[in-house]
Design an enzyme around this catalytic site. Structure first.
Site, PDB file in Angstrom:
ATOM      1  N   ASP A 241       0.850  -1.182   0.000  1.00 17.98           N
ATOM      2  CA  ASP A 241       0.000   0.000   0.000  1.00 17.98           C
ATOM      3  C   ASP A 241       0.900   1.252   0.000  1.00 17.98           C
ATOM      4  O   ASP A 241       1.854   1.317  -0.756  1.00 17.98           O
ATOM      5  CB  ASP A 241      -0.956  -0.041   1.197  1.00 17.98           C
ATOM      6  CG  ASP A 241      -2.121   0.917   1.073  1.00 17.98           C
ATOM      7  OD1 ASP A 241      -3.140   0.537   0.451  1.00 17.98           O
ATOM      8  OD2 ASP A 241      -2.017   2.055   1.562  1.00 17.98           O
ATOM      9  N   TYR A 391      -3.661  11.149   0.733  1.00 15.89           N
ATOM     10  CA  TYR A 391      -4.087  10.893  -0.646  1.00 15.89           C
ATOM     11  C   TYR A 391      -4.111  12.191  -1.460  1.00 15.89           C
ATOM     12  O   TYR A 391      -3.644  12.234  -2.594  1.00 15.89           O
ATOM     13  CB  TYR A 391      -5.467  10.241  -0.663  1.00 15.89           C
ATOM     14  CG  TYR A 391      -5.438   8.784  -0.267  1.00 15.89           C
ATOM     15  CD1 TYR A 391      -5.479   7.781  -1.231  1.00 15.89           C
ATOM     16  CD2 TYR A 391      -5.346   8.410   1.071  1.00 15.89           C
ATOM     17  CE1 TYR A 391      -5.441   6.436  -0.871  1.00 15.89           C
ATOM     18  CE2 TYR A 391      -5.306   7.077   1.444  1.00 15.89           C
ATOM     19  CZ  TYR A 391      -5.350   6.098   0.467  1.00 15.89           C
ATOM     20  OH  TYR A 391      -5.294   4.773   0.820  1.00 15.89           O
ATOM     21  N   HIS A 448      -4.533  -7.960   0.382  1.00 10.22           N
ATOM     22  CA  HIS A 448      -3.858  -6.672   0.470  1.00 10.22           C
ATOM     23  C   HIS A 448      -3.051  -6.500   1.759  1.00 10.22           C
ATOM     24  O   HIS A 448      -1.975  -5.921   1.741  1.00 10.22           O
ATOM     25  CB  HIS A 448      -4.913  -5.572   0.371  1.00 10.22           C
ATOM     26  CG  HIS A 448      -4.351  -4.196   0.272  1.00 10.22           C
ATOM     27  ND1 HIS A 448      -3.730  -3.732  -0.870  1.00 10.22           N
ATOM     28  CD2 HIS A 448      -4.306  -3.169   1.161  1.00 10.22           C
ATOM     29  CE1 HIS A 448      -3.338  -2.480  -0.679  1.00 10.22           C
ATOM     30  NE2 HIS A 448      -3.664  -2.126   0.540  1.00 10.22           N
TER      31      HIS A 448
END
Length: 472
Positions: A241, A391, A448
């Site tokens: 990630d 982000y 993930h």
């Protein structure tokens, strides 16, 4: 004859190129050849993310022990908020297809209030040494776990592991004993690690940046400074990630310090037309575009049967990359809302098929205590909004065109490709960016949150990668 030709050529060269030009032209040619051989890197730069202007005095470089504490006032406030939760009634037969299932959230909140023991979980968190240190105006939190015993002459291998969103340093608690005491867990005792797990600034117990612009390059620079401060001149990296993005940037900033880079998520350059051709032809002639049978098996159900799957799983990204503070204000005020937002990712990113289950399959791979501990790290620190801002800071207008995204990585790289990752990246795609792939492993299971979900599989792959790098 050859001697005469050479003599004529030398005379012609001397006639048209005066001696005064020979040295600068030759020097320029040598420089050009050296530049072509030089591997491109990214400038380190510097930053200040604390409040106000950067002070004139030198920053405090001390490394201070840190311990997480339980606040009775925080627990009382949490329970009062949970008591006032307003639940959403789900549609019939909707499972997790519309997001987090309302009745399942009620069960989780009931467990949270009546059975979850935060004090006990804090004791588990504090079993490893925690520290804080000031870097670029921020208090950086990290854990530093050393082997309890090493045979004479053996040294621990330094490894920096970086988490992502919506995870935390706690993701690594199941893999830490496998890496730092491998012999006790059936792994190779000759590859023992000394592990450093920092919290990304704005996540958990690391202070959030007070200024705009804090991106993955900034985080990479701070973590490099952290490793230097701890006395490491060379070390290995591991990440998934955001951790993958940050550690890859570290390999670009300071390749001479990075012995190896291990990733369980790979971020691609903008491949555009090449990727399109690979996808179009790979189903029929995979060998022509560098795909294996396993690549075909993992890619094509995804693209042919679930064309909109990536959009379905990336809605959060569009929100957080544009206006994170809006939804962040809601999540920071509601613990039940925060749990639903975070735990939905631990359902569908672990296995997309879990969407078809009433409970989202959450406890098929994780315990409820572990899941809520990760949520609590966000709740007690009030860090969900600052974590989401990461982000927006990274997905800027210049995202694809900036040098950091176009520069190839020459550090030895290991890739663990888990089958339930949001998007499968074949080796042929990864090598467009990572020029020295030492190991590429098709993992048999997992998604993930690799370290949290399949710690033994990941630990073995890290050992295998490091073993090959060390032998070269």
């Amino acid at each position: 004859m050859w001697r005469q030709l050479l003599e004529n050529g030398r005379c012609a060269f001397n006639e048209h190129w005066p001696h005064s030009l020979l040295v600068p032209v030759g020097g320029a040619l040598v420089c050009w050849m050296l530049c072509r051989r030089r591997k491109p890197t990214i400038e380190m730069g510097d930053g200040w993310w604390g409040r106000g202007e950067k002070p004139q005095k030198n920053e405090d470089t001390s490394v201070r022990p840190f311990r997480i504490e339980v606040s009775d006032a925080d627990i009382q406030d949490l329970h009062e908020r949970l008591d006032r939760t307003r639940y959403v009634s789900p549609l019939e037969d909707s499972q997790f297809h519309y997001g987090f299932n309302g009745p399942e959230l009620q069960k989780i909140v009931a467990y949270w209030k009546d059975k979850f023991d935060w004090g006990k979980q804090v004791e588990i968190i504090n079993q490893y040494p925690h520290y804080k240190t000031s870097i670029e105006g921020l208090e950086i939190h990290f854990i530093h776990v050393k082997p309890s015993h090493l045979p004479p002459g053996q040294k621990a291998i330094p490894l920096l592991m970086v988490h992502g969103w919506p995870g935390s340093f706690y993701e690594f608690y199941r893999i830490l004993p496998l890496l730092t005491e491998p012999g006790k867990h059936g792994l190779d005792p000759n590859l023992t690690f000394e592990v450093i797990c920092p919290s990304i600034p704005g996540y958990g117990f690391s202070e959030a940046p007070h200024k705009k612009g804090f991106d993955a390059v900034s985080a990479a620079r701070i973590f490099y400074k952290l490793m230097l401060r701890l006395g490491f001149k060379e070390f290995y990296l591991q990440g998934g990630d955001w951790g993958s993005f940050i550690t890859t940037n570290m390999a670009l900033l300071k390749p001479e310090s990075i012995k190896g880079l291990h990733l369980n998520v790979v971020f691609l350059n903008n491949r555009g037309f090449k990727m399109l051709i690979s996808i179009l032809l790979g189903r029929y002639v995979p060998w022509l575009v560098g795909l294996t049978r396993e690549d075909v098996r993992r890619i094509y159900p995804y693209f042919e049967k679930n064309v909109y799957a990536l959009l379905r799983e990336s809605g959060y990204l569009h929100i957080q990359a544009t206006k994170p503070d809006t939804v962040g204000s809601s999540l920071n005020d509601s613990p039940a809302g925060l749990a639903a937002y975070i735990l939905e990712k631990f359902s569908t990113w672990t296995n997309p098929d879990f969407r078809a289950l009433e409970d989202g399959g959450l406890q098929r791979k994780y315990s409820m205590d572990d899941l809520l501990t990760n949520v609590m790290i966000y709740w007690v620190t009030g860090s969900v909004t600052s974590s989401m801002r990461f982000y927006k800071e990274n997905f800027t207008r210049e995202f694809q065109s900036s040098p950091i995204h176009r520069t190839p990585v020459y550090v030895p790289t290991g890739i663990a490709a888990f089958p339930c990752e949001v998007m499968h990246v074949p080796r042929s795609w990864a090598k467009e960016r990572h020029k020295k792939i030492v190991t590429y492993t098709y993992m048999p299971r997992g998604g993930h949150f690799a370290a949290f979900e399949e710690p033994e599989l990941l630990a073995r792959d890290i050992q295998n990668f490091v073993s090959k790098v060390e032998k070269n």
